[in-house]
Scaffold this motif. Structure first.
Motif, PDB file in Angstrom:
ATOM      1  N   GLY A  47     -25.139 -10.365  -4.995  1.00 31.05           N
ATOM      2  CA  GLY A  47     -26.173  -9.941  -4.051  1.00 31.05           C
ATOM      3  C   GLY A  47     -26.240  -8.432  -3.949  1.00 31.05           C
ATOM      4  N   LEU A  48     -25.077  -7.798  -3.895  1.00 31.80           N
ATOM      5  CA  LEU A  48     -25.035  -6.335  -3.821  1.00 31.80           C
ATOM      6  C   LEU A  48     -25.726  -5.725  -5.041  1.00 31.80           C
ATOM      7  CD1 LEU A  48     -23.981  -3.622  -2.658  1.00 31.80           C
ATOM      8  CD2 LEU A  48     -21.863  -4.022  -3.925  1.00 31.80           C
ATOM      9  N   ASP A  58     -27.794  -4.057   0.620  1.00 32.59           N
ATOM     10  CA  ASP A  58     -27.218  -5.405   0.634  1.00 32.59           C
ATOM     11  C   ASP A  58     -27.138  -5.878   2.090  1.00 32.59           C
ATOM     12  OD1 ASP A  58     -25.975  -7.744  -0.101  1.00 32.59           O
ATOM     13  OD2 ASP A  58     -23.998  -6.838  -0.356  1.00 32.59           O
ATOM     14  N   ASP A  85     -24.294 -15.504  -5.667  1.00 32.38           N
ATOM     15  CA  ASP A  85     -23.945 -15.006  -4.350  1.00 32.38           C
ATOM     16  C   ASP A  85     -25.115 -15.335  -3.425  1.00 32.38           C
ATOM     17  OD1 ASP A  85     -23.374 -13.548  -2.104  1.00 32.38           O
ATOM     18  OD2 ASP A  85     -23.283 -11.594  -3.127  1.00 32.38           O
ATOM     19  N   ASP A  87     -25.291 -15.055  -0.212  1.00 32.89           N
ATOM     20  CA  ASP A  87     -25.172 -14.415   1.099  1.00 32.89           C
ATOM     21  C   ASP A  87     -24.875 -15.488   2.160  1.00 32.89           C
ATOM     22  OD1 ASP A  87     -25.496 -11.889   0.037  1.00 32.89           O
ATOM     23  OD2 ASP A  87     -27.647 -11.801   0.415  1.00 32.89           O
ATOM     24  N   LYS A 120     -27.220 -10.756   6.854  1.00 32.00           N
ATOM     25  CA  LYS A 120     -25.832 -10.337   6.645  1.00 32.00           C
ATOM     26  C   LYS A 120     -25.810  -8.863   6.290  1.00 32.00           C
ATOM     27  CE  LYS A 120     -24.207  -9.535   3.030  1.00 32.00           C
ATOM     28  NZ  LYS A 120     -23.559 -10.126   1.857  1.00 32.00           N
ATOM     29  N   ARG A 158     -17.426 -19.078   1.539  1.00 34.08           N
ATOM     30  CA  ARG A 158     -16.788 -17.755   1.618  1.00 34.08           C
ATOM     31  C   ARG A 158     -16.439 -17.413   3.054  1.00 34.08           C
ATOM     32  NH1 ARG A 158     -19.514 -12.264  -0.808  1.00 34.08           N
ATOM     33  NH2 ARG A 158     -19.009 -10.840   0.895  1.00 34.08           N
TER      34      ARG A 158
HETATM   35 MG    MG Z   1     -22.757 -10.243  -1.690  1.00 37.72          MG
END
Ligand code: MG
Ligand code: SPV
Length: 294
Positions: A47-48, A58, A85, A87, A120, A158
């Motif tokens: 995601g980043l 992000d 990812d 999030d 997030k 996560r």
């Molecule tokens: Mg991420």
């Protein structure tokens, strides 16, 4: 459907086997191709990194459809499984299950969702991180499980408890709840400069489910320690994107300084290299086959 079935089970095998597995970050087709050609057997659609390449922070600035599109480009460019990812799932159970199903339709092998609310924020941003309520997050996991029509699709839960400063007990309570809710693996995240809290978690957890880690901040710990702790999967989460920044900056600086590209030619990928990565030879062969030959 065959692509999904085979990559989802390939990811499941990587994550669940006794051998440690490594997932390399990809943010687009090119970075994914480079990672695959280097020999990685699985990818992390970060995601980043995807956000950064789109010019977003992000912090869920990129929409879920933009993420799905980026993932699709990664999937199409490679044969190896892609763990996405996800999030925090872009909302509640309903957004999370819709998003996961779209990812599956586009060929992702699995999704990782984190126990924060929407929007997030990147775990390394030195702000307050508030966690989702355990029961509500379990609903997100269950909804994903129920809604993706493929039992092989990998769902990684996560845990951000250590990131949010809640400590080991909270992390373990959450891990057990997420295992009960149907997660396939637990990603325990940390932003400490050493691996101590990750290793302590893994000792106490006793591998009820496979453990996935992201040693971005505790990069100096040797992989031998993770093998000894029976960590299942290590994600190198953002290094293609960060390598690209450094490489592009160096090249830009030199071209400005030297008013020439002669000096950098040896340091950049050749066009032949690029044509190989993007399989230009397949196009030539297809022309032989499909175009009228003169
Ligand atoms: Mg991420
Ligand atoms: C990402 O790659 O976007 C991650 C991992 O979520 S991290 O940035 O290390 O939190």
């Amino acid at each position: 459907a065959t692509r999904q079935a085979s990559t989802a089970s390939a990811l499941r095998t990587l994550v669940c086997s006794n051998e440690i597995a490594f997932l390399m970050e990809a943010h687009d087709a090119l970075s994914a191709s480079v990672a695959e050609a280097a020999g990685f057997r699985g990818l992390w659609a970060s995601g980043l990194s995807i956000s950064s390449c789109l010019g977003y922070r992000d912090a869920n600035e990129a929409s879920w459809t933009e993420i799905v599109d980026a993932v699709h480009r990664i999937v199409e460019a490679t044969q190896i499984p892609v763990l996405v990812d996800g999030d925090s799932g872009f909302g509640n159970f309903n957004n999370a299950r819709l998003f996961a199903r779209k990812l599956h339709q586009r060929g992702a092998a699995g999704v990782c969702v984190e126990d924060k609310s929407f929007p997030k924020k990147n775990s390394f941003v030195a702000d307050r991180h508030s966690l989702a309520e355990i029961g509500e997050f379990c609903g997100r996991l269950q909804a994903i499980r129920d809604h993706v029509p493929d039992p092989e699709f990998v769902v990684v839960a996560r845990i951000e408890a250590l990131i949010a400063g809640h400590g080991q007990d909270e992390a373990l309570t959450r891990a057990h709840a997420y295992a009960d809710a149907g997660a396939d693996a637990i990603l325990i995240h940390s932003r400490k400069p050493d691996a101590a809290e990750i290793l302590a978690f893994s000792r106490a957890w006793r591998n009820r489910l496979p453990v996935v880690i992201v040693p971005t901040k505790y990069y100096s710990a040797p992989v031998a320690q993770y093998r000894a702790a029976q960590i299942s999967t290590v994600i190198w989460a953002n290094h293609n994107m960060r390598a690209a920044i450094s490489a592009m900056r160096q090249v830009c600086d030199r071209i400005i300084r030297e008013e020439s590209t002669a000096g950098i030619e040896r340091d950049v990928a050749t066009l032949e290299d690029l044509f190989d990565l993007l399989k230009y030879q397949e196009l030539s062969a297809a022309e032989q086959k499909y175009l009228p030959q003169i």
